[in-house]
Design an enzyme around this catalytic site. Structure first.
Site, mmCIF file in Angstrom:
data_model
loop_
_atom_site.group_PDB
_atom_site.id
_atom_site.type_symbol
_atom_site.label_atom_id
_atom_site.label_comp_id
_atom_site.label_asym_id
_atom_site.label_seq_id
_atom_site.Cartn_x
_atom_site.Cartn_y
_atom_site.Cartn_z
ATOM 1 C CG HIS A 155 -4.366 -6.377 -0.476
ATOM 2 N ND1 HIS A 155 -3.680 -5.884 -0.547
ATOM 3 C CD2 HIS A 155 -3.119 -6.764 -2.117
ATOM 4 C CE1 HIS A 155 -2.479 -5.362 0.001
ATOM 5 N NE2 HIS A 155 -2.269 -6.230 -1.434
ATOM 6 C CG HIS A 177 -2.268 -0.819 0.883
ATOM 7 N ND1 HIS A 177 -3.515 -0.748 0.237
ATOM 8 C CD2 HIS A 177 -2.050 -2.037 1.223
ATOM 9 C CE1 HIS A 177 -4.184 -1.496 0.395
ATOM 10 N NE2 HIS A 177 -3.841 -2.769 1.078
ATOM 11 C CD GLU A 183 -4.339 -9.629 3.222
ATOM 12 O OE1 GLU A 183 -4.724 -7.981 3.131
ATOM 13 O OE2 GLU A 183 -3.391 -9.308 4.126
#
Ligand SMILES: C[C@@H](N)C(=O)N[C@H](C)C(=O)O
Ligand SMILES: [Zn+2]
Length: 235
Positions: A206, A134, A203
């Site tokens: 994501h 990120h 995940e």
């Protein structure tokens, strides 16, 4: 080190820009700001320019299938300091959830909790060769909202530190509820992958384009045409 950290980064210099939030659904207040994370002169709702373009494409694909559904943005750009804040917060929360305090932890318990934290959070590494996804402005955590603005049930909340976060957790269940969760996760993956994103294998929420994880996943499925990462750390 994760396997995707072997991927070289050739930074392309594309700017980080504000996401046009009016086009999407947005988790508000932002979950990490609500906990006290600070972003300085930026906000969590920033991404690299062409990542935003691809996210708009993904939502267009979604709306060909469900006209009034929208992608909900949970989180996007995350400075390293916020990555560190969330890793520390998640550790403290996991200690509390076990009914313990930090001083009571045995070395084994401490190690188990750190393993659980780093099963879903990237290391807040300051090494330019191993940026948290990120912090590159290339990764986004998303879910779906339906035509009445309700969050579509994916069978587990974003950021849960459990097996339920694995994208295929519900894949082989006979329970109709579980099959619905899996279908929702597949729908999210389908529209994101059609817009060239890749999904984190651990995940369901994501996705990224152009970072090391994206390049590594591309190279796994297409080794004949290897790609490098074009986005490195921004802060
Ligand atoms: C935990 C989740 N919000 C997330 O973003 N995980 C990835 C791996 C990360 O920390 O970059
Ligand atoms: Zn993420």
């Amino acid at each position: 080190m994760r396997p995707y950290h072997q991927i070289p980064i050739l930074e392309c210099g594309e700017p980080l820009m504000e996401i046009p939030l009016e086009l999407f659904a947005v988790k508000f207040p932002h979950p990490y700001e609500k906990l006290g994370a600070t972003y300085g002169d930026r906000s969590p709702y920033y991404l690299r320019q062409s990542v935003i373009e691809n996210l708009i494409q993904a939502q267009n694909y979604l709306q060909l299938l469900h006209r009034n559904w929208r992608i909900q943005i949970f989180d996007a750009y995350r400075p390293i300091a916020v990555q560190q804040f969330m890793v520390d917060y998640s550790f403290a929360q996991a200690v509390q959830d076990r009914g313990l305090t930090d001083v009571e932890l045995s070395p084994k318990q401490r190690q188990e909790i750190w393993e659980a934290v780093y099963a879903i959070w990237a290391l807040p590494s300051l090494d330019e060769k191993t940026p948290p996804p990120h912090s590159t402005g290339a990764a986004v955590d998303v879910t779906l909202v339906d035509d009445i603005g309700e969050i579509v049930n994916m069978g587990s909340p974003i950021d849960e530190m459990s097996e339920r976060s694995h994208p295929d957790y519900y894949a082989n269940s006979d329970r109709p509820e579980a099959q619905k969760y899996h279908a929702h996760r597949q729908l999210l993956q389908d529209v994101m992958l059609k817009a060239d994103f890749q999904r984190n294998p651990r995940e369901w929420w994501h996705f990224s384009i152009g970072d090391q994880m994206w390049a590594w996943l591309n190279n796994q499925s297409n080794p004949a045409n290897p790609v490098t990462a074009r986005y490195g750390r921004l802060a």
